[in-house]
Design a protein around this motif. Sequence first.
Motif, short mmCIF file in Angstrom:
data_model
loop_
_atom_site.label_atom_id
_atom_site.label_comp_id
_atom_site.label_asym_id
_atom_site.label_seq_id
_atom_site.Cartn_x
_atom_site.Cartn_y
_atom_site.Cartn_z
N VAL A 178 4.64 29.46 47.38
CA VAL A 178 3.34 29.74 48.00
C VAL A 178 3.44 29.73 49.53
N ASP A 179 4.37 28.96 50.07
CA ASP A 179 4.56 28.95 51.53
C ASP A 179 5.46 30.11 51.92
N THR A 180 5.26 30.63 53.12
CA THR A 180 6.21 31.60 53.64
C THR A 180 7.46 30.84 54.07
N ILE A 181 8.60 31.32 53.63
CA ILE A 181 9.87 30.64 53.91
C ILE A 181 10.57 31.33 55.08
N LYS A 182 11.08 30.53 56.01
CA LYS A 182 11.83 31.07 57.15
C LYS A 182 13.28 30.60 57.06
N GLN A 183 14.17 31.51 57.38
CA GLN A 183 15.56 31.10 57.54
C GLN A 183 15.74 30.80 59.02
N VAL A 184 16.34 29.66 59.34
CA VAL A 184 16.45 29.25 60.75
C VAL A 184 17.91 28.96 61.11
N ASP A 185 18.19 28.97 62.42
CA ASP A 185 19.53 28.58 62.86
C ASP A 185 19.54 27.09 63.19
N ALA A 186 20.67 26.61 63.70
CA ALA A 186 20.83 25.17 63.93
C ALA A 186 19.81 24.64 64.93
N GLU A 187 19.29 25.52 65.81
CA GLU A 187 18.31 25.07 66.83
C GLU A 187 16.88 25.16 66.31
N GLY A 188 16.72 25.58 65.08
CA GLY A 188 15.37 25.69 64.53
C GLY A 188 14.70 27.01 64.90
N VAL A 189 15.46 27.96 65.41
CA VAL A 189 14.90 29.27 65.74
C VAL A 189 14.99 30.17 64.50
N VAL A 190 13.89 30.90 64.26
CA VAL A 190 13.83 31.72 63.05
C VAL A 190 14.84 32.87 63.13
N VAL A 191 15.60 33.01 62.07
CA VAL A 191 16.57 34.11 61.97
C VAL A 191 15.95 35.25 61.16
N SER A 192 15.24 34.88 60.08
CA SER A 192 14.61 35.93 59.28
C SER A 192 13.51 35.36 58.41
N THR A 193 12.67 36.26 57.90
CA THR A 193 11.58 35.88 56.99
C THR A 193 11.76 36.64 55.69
N PRO A 194 12.35 35.98 54.68
CA PRO A 194 12.53 36.69 53.41
C PRO A 194 11.18 37.08 52.79
N ASP A 195 11.17 38.17 52.09
CA ASP A 195 9.96 38.64 51.41
C ASP A 195 9.58 37.61 50.34
N ARG A 196 8.39 37.01 50.53
CA ARG A 196 8.01 35.91 49.65
C ARG A 196 7.91 36.32 48.18
N SER A 197 7.55 37.58 47.95
CA SER A 197 7.35 38.01 46.56
C SER A 197 8.66 37.98 45.77
N THR A 198 9.80 37.87 46.48
CA THR A 198 11.09 37.82 45.78
C THR A 198 11.60 36.39 45.64
N LEU A 199 10.81 35.40 46.09
CA LEU A 199 11.29 34.01 46.10
C LEU A 199 10.62 33.18 45.01
N MET A 200 11.38 32.31 44.40
CA MET A 200 10.85 31.36 43.42
C MET A 200 11.38 29.97 43.76
N ALA A 201 10.54 28.96 43.55
CA ALA A 201 10.98 27.57 43.72
C ALA A 201 11.43 27.07 42.35
#
Length: 382
Positions: free
Chosen positions: A131-154
Amino acid sequence: MWYAIILAGGSGSRMGAGRNKVLLELQGEPVILRAIRAFEGLADGVVLVSRGEDIPAMREMLAERGLTAAVVPGGATRQESVWNGLCALPEAADRVLIHDGARCLVDADTIRRCMESVEACGSGVAAVPVVDTIKQVDAEGVVVSTPDRSTLMAVQTPQAFDTALIRRAHEAAMAEGFIGTDDASLVERLGYPVRLTQGSRRNIKLTTPEDINMAQAFLGSGFPALRVGQGYDVHRLVEGRDLILCGVKVAHTLGLLGHSDADVALHALMDAMLGAMALGDIGKHFPDTDERYRGISSMKLLAHVVSLLAEHGAQVTNCDVTIVAQKPKLLPHIPQMRQNVAEALSLPLDRVNVKATTTERLAFEGREEGISAQAVVMVAQA
Ligand code: MG
């Protein structure tokens, strides 16, 4: 034949309970027993994987409640623990459900869907949409990408498999030195399709004290038992001692005398917490004849009382502390005192009140012979 492997190995460090979280009680029943009971009538047998030190307690609990399970020691990692469980399965167990013991709210329908999926295609893993938008981040906490949420499952547990398949997946991972965070990922590495099935939002993994409250809300009336406690303490003011109140060192010509740091405010607070749970008082838990407590920071003692409450599924929901002192002026220190208490109790600031008053020069506080403190707490118990 269906077997369930239930993992009871975690240390529960994020729960702050000071012992294995699956031994915590939820409405009078240890978490791990709830988890085992969830598989009754569905699995033909249960293998419980436990930390070695907890095995006697686990066996005793199972016997007390008339539950049957083989108890085997866990490994250094979750994956090793599952492997130990797999090794303990009887020959006839050709289907297996692997489940985290801390997910004690798992329901029969979720388990059944995993089992049906295994019969159809060899695997069945409980999962819910993210339900949350997931961000991929680097070691500094800067966003690298935003995967399409509709393709993600917990993904949750149970994760169910054909036993031969999951054994093969574990063997391959071991041979290649691969450590996964779940069992499905090992099967994926074999190139074998893993099928997700509908899990449940109630199937939470009890990880933090807040999760206990949530589990309580899911379980019963929705209301945890509320308990109130009060505490009172006095310490004498003397020369040559620091004045410590709610963990704050307050500049003053006098300080409080005592075996510990004599933080009278935290002593009243701890007595209120212990009182709410009918656990006696701090004199019982930290006797002043014990050298371990000489000069100890009462913040440390408070952390211990917090973990004692957590062991009973209890947590302070708010507190109010009154410090009675003629001198010095405490107002400038109140924000830091609140901050210290809020952090120790894992509470937001607006749940913590600390106030100071004088006695208009009356009584021992007014004569500056000593400082007293009173505390009231509300405790919620799952
Ligand atoms: Mg005291």
